[in-house]
Design an enzyme around this catalytic site. Structure first.
Site, PDB file in Angstrom:
ATOM      1  N   ASN A  15       3.447  17.360   7.093  1.00  0.00           N
ATOM      2  CA  ASN A  15       3.951  16.008   6.838  1.00  0.00           C
ATOM      3  C   ASN A  15       4.033  15.892   5.312  1.00  0.00           C
ATOM      4  OD1 ASN A  15       2.702  12.717   7.896  1.00  0.00           O
ATOM      5  ND2 ASN A  15       4.773  13.380   7.489  1.00  0.00           N
ATOM      6  N   CYS A  75      -0.902   5.618   5.887  1.00  0.00           N
ATOM      7  CA  CYS A  75      -0.435   6.921   6.344  1.00  0.00           C
ATOM      8  C   CYS A  75      -1.606   7.882   6.219  1.00  0.00           C
ATOM      9  CB  CYS A  75       0.745   7.397   5.498  1.00  0.00           C
ATOM     10  SG  CYS A  75       1.251   9.094   5.828  1.00  0.00           S
ATOM     11  N   ASN A  77      -1.957  11.287   6.848  1.00  0.00           N
ATOM     12  CA  ASN A  77      -1.708  12.543   6.137  1.00  0.00           C
ATOM     13  C   ASN A  77      -1.444  12.294   4.659  1.00  0.00           C
ATOM     14  OD1 ASN A  77      -1.962  14.304   8.369  1.00  0.00           O
ATOM     15  ND2 ASN A  77       0.098  13.818   9.046  1.00  0.00           N
ATOM     16  N   GLU A 198       8.024   8.842  14.645  1.00  0.00           N
ATOM     17  CA  GLU A 198       7.462   7.990  13.607  1.00  0.00           C
ATOM     18  C   GLU A 198       8.426   6.896  13.182  1.00  0.00           C
ATOM     19  OE1 GLU A 198       5.243   8.335   9.245  1.00  0.00           O
ATOM     20  OE2 GLU A 198       5.710  10.146  10.395  1.00  0.00           O
ATOM     21  N   ARG A 199       7.945   5.679  13.260  1.00  0.00           N
ATOM     22  CA  ARG A 199       8.686   4.519  12.773  1.00  0.00           C
ATOM     23  C   ARG A 199       8.914   4.664  11.275  1.00  0.00           C
ATOM     24  NH1 ARG A 199       5.559  -1.214  12.480  1.00  0.00           N
ATOM     25  NH2 ARG A 199       4.419   0.098  11.008  1.00  0.00           N
ATOM     26  N   CYS A 208       1.622  13.277  12.146  1.00  0.00           N
ATOM     27  CA  CYS A 208       1.422  11.889  11.711  1.00  0.00           C
ATOM     28  C   CYS A 208      -0.071  11.617  11.779  1.00  0.00           C
ATOM     29  CB  CYS A 208       2.194  10.933  12.618  1.00  0.00           C
ATOM     30  SG  CYS A 208       1.818   9.189  12.328  1.00  0.00           S
TER      31      CYS A 208
END
Length: 269
Positions: A15, A75, A77, A198-199, A208
Site C-alpha cells: 500500500n 490509514c 498502513n 477501498e473508498r 488496507c
C-alpha cells in the site's frame, strides 16, 4: 516560478504513499493537483499523500489524502510509514504519539516494522445482511478509524472485488459517505486472508491497514478466530492484529507490519 517540495515514497504491505515533512505547513493540498501527483501514469503514483504537521496534542499530526484528492481520518498502513519517517527525521521518539482525524495513535518503530496502537473501534454492527444483484450477503461492520464492512466468503480468489466492493461501498445503508468493503476467508484458528475495496481509491488495493484491523476484529468478535490474528492481504505480506475483546467491542487494538522506503524525490507546484 514553481516551488519544490521534497517527499519520500514508502509502502506498507504494498500500500504505497507519498510522505512529506510539512512541519512548516506549506505543502499544497489543492485536490486537482493531488489527484495528478497520485496518478500512476502522469504523477508519482500512490494510494495516498501523508503530511507530517505540528500538533499541540501529540508529537506530530498526520494528515492523509486519498487518490481522489479528499482528506480522510485514518490509514493504518500509512500511519506505519509516517511513524517510521517521523522517527528517522527526529520528529518523534519511539514510542510516539501522533494526532489523526480518528484520534491519537501510538506507535513503536522496530527498523522496518512498526506497531500501531489503534484508536478505539466503534459503530459495531454484527449480523447484518445486504442484498446485491439479487443475492443476500451476511456482513459485519465496524469503524476501525474509518468505516469497514467485512463479508466472509468460501473462496477469496473467486470474489469479483471491483464489482461487489463498489456495490457495498455505495450501498444506501452506508450513505452518504459510503464504506470500505472487505472480503475474508478464514485460513486457521488464528489466521485469515483478506481482499479490500477501498473508498477513495475506488478499486481493490493490495493492502488496507484499517481494513486488516476490521477483518481481525470482526472475525474475533464473532468467534471465527482468536487473537493475535495473522492476516494476509492481496500483497502476500503477513500483518498481525491483536486486541482484547470487551462487552462493548474491543480495546488495546494493535496492528504490526512493514513500513518500507522506496525512493526520495521532489514535487513541483
Amino acid at each position: 516560478m514553481s516551488t519544490a517540495y521534497p517527499f519520500w515514497k514508502m509502502h506498507g504491505a504494498a500500500n504505497d504513499f507519498i510522505v512529506v515533512d510539512d512541519r512548516e505547513q506549506t505543502f499544497p493540498t489543492d485536490p486537482a493537483w493531488l489527484r495528478g501527483v497520485m496518478a500512476r501514469r502522469i504523477g508519482v503514483g500512490s494510494e495516498g499523500v501523508l503530511l507530517i504537521q505540528p500538533s499541540s496534542a501529540a508529537d506530530f499530526r498526520m494528515r492523509f489524502y486519498n487518490p481522489d484528492g479528499g482528506e480522510v481520518d485514518m490509514c493504518g498502513n500509512g500511519a506505519r510509514c509516517i511513524a517510521r519517517l517521523a522517527f528517522e527525521l527526529g520528529v518523534a521518539p519511539s514510542p510516539m504519539r501522533f494526532e489523526t482525524g480518528a484520534g491519537i495513535v501510538h506507535a513503536e518503530v522496530f527498523e522496518d516494522q512498526v506497531r500501531l496502537t489503534m484508536t478505539t473501534p466503534h459503530d459495531w454492527r454484527l449480523g447484518g445482511e445486504l442484498t446485491l444483484d439479487g443475492s443476500t450477503y451476511p456482513y459485519d461492520f465496524v469503524n476501525s478509524g474509518v468505516p469497514h464492512v467485512v463479508v466472509q466468503v468460501p473462496d477469496l480468489a473467486a470474489v469479483d472485488v471491483p464489482r461487489l466492493g463498489a456495490a457495498i461501498r455505495y450501498h444506501a445503508d452506508f450513505a452518504p459517505k459510503g464504506t470500505n468493503a472487505n472480503f475474508i476467508q478464514i485460513t486457521g484458528p488464528n489466521a485469515l486472508a483478506v481482499r479490500t475495496y477501498e473508498r477513495g481509491v475506488e478499486g481493490e488495493t493490495l493492502a488496507c491497514g484499517t481494513g486488516i484491523v476490521a477483518a481481525g476484529l470482526l472475525a474475533g468478535k464473532t468467534g471465527r478466530v482468536q487473537a493475535p490474528v495473522q492476516i494476509t492481504p492481496a500483497s502476500g505480506d503477513v500483518l498481525t492484529v491483536d486486541y482484547q475483546l470487551t462487552p462493548e467491542g474491543a480495546d488495546a487494538v494493535t496492528l504490526t507490519g512493514p513500513a518500507v522506503h522506496v525512493f526520495r524525490g521532489e514535487l513541483f507546484y
